[in-house]
Design a protein around this motif. Sequence first.
Motif, short mmCIF file in Angstrom:
data_model
loop_
_atom_site.label_atom_id
_atom_site.label_comp_id
_atom_site.label_asym_id
_atom_site.label_seq_id
_atom_site.Cartn_x
_atom_site.Cartn_y
_atom_site.Cartn_z
N ASN A 1 36.93 10.50 52.84
CA ASN A 1 37.54 10.24 51.62
C ASN A 1 38.43 11.61 51.59
OD1 ASN A 1 35.87 8.15 49.07
ND2 ASN A 1 36.55 7.77 51.25
N TYR B 1 41.86 12.67 53.39
CA TYR B 1 43.16 12.71 53.11
C TYR B 1 44.03 14.03 52.99
CZ TYR B 1 42.02 7.88 51.55
OH TYR B 1 41.63 6.54 51.75
N THR C 1 39.98 9.71 44.78
CA THR C 1 39.06 9.39 45.96
C THR C 1 37.82 10.27 45.56
OG1 THR C 1 38.68 9.12 48.44
CG2 THR C 1 39.78 11.11 47.46
N ARG D 1 34.73 12.97 41.85
CA ARG D 1 36.09 12.18 42.29
C ARG D 1 37.43 13.28 42.05
NH1 ARG D 1 36.17 7.08 44.11
NH2 ARG D 1 38.43 6.60 43.26
#
Length: 176
Positions: free
Chosen positions: A124, A128, A117, A162
């Motif tokens: 994101n 999480y 993510t 990411r």
Amino acid sequence: MRVRPAAPADLPVLQDIEAAAGEPFRALGMAAVADDAPPPLAVLERYRSAGRAWVAETVRGAPPVAYLLHDPVDGAAHVEQVSVHPDAARLGIGRALIDQLAGRAAGDGLTALTLTTFADVPWNAPYYTRLGFRVLAENELTDGLREIRRAETAHGLDRWPRVCMRRALPSPLRRR
């Protein structure tokens, strides 16, 4: 709200959900993410027919408002995609889909959920983390996660930071 396996008639709706869920990225200067095409129907059908596509509906029989796709990756259930229509955001629907996967994966003897993510997008990685995922260090990545990251890089997603994340699942022995 109800989570259920995706049906063939749901697949075009999943594309609509994906397109709508991408729009908020535009406000973060991530227009390329917002403009990315939803998964083709053939890809969605492969997930559906393999039993790895689930949808959430707010009212039984209503069109889905969210969906989750997952793959087996190195002994974990990997969340390939989870998208919630913005009109249904902040209702716990994404969490319900992930918790459904966690329960099923633990029952199947898998040890974790994984996903990749965006690190700095509020819905994101920070989201999480609140769901029990943690960012993996480079030396913790499995071969499968490294391959997923290579594919994401080739797709241009590394223009923004990411991360790979993991959520441990309880073993069946510890749950007794």
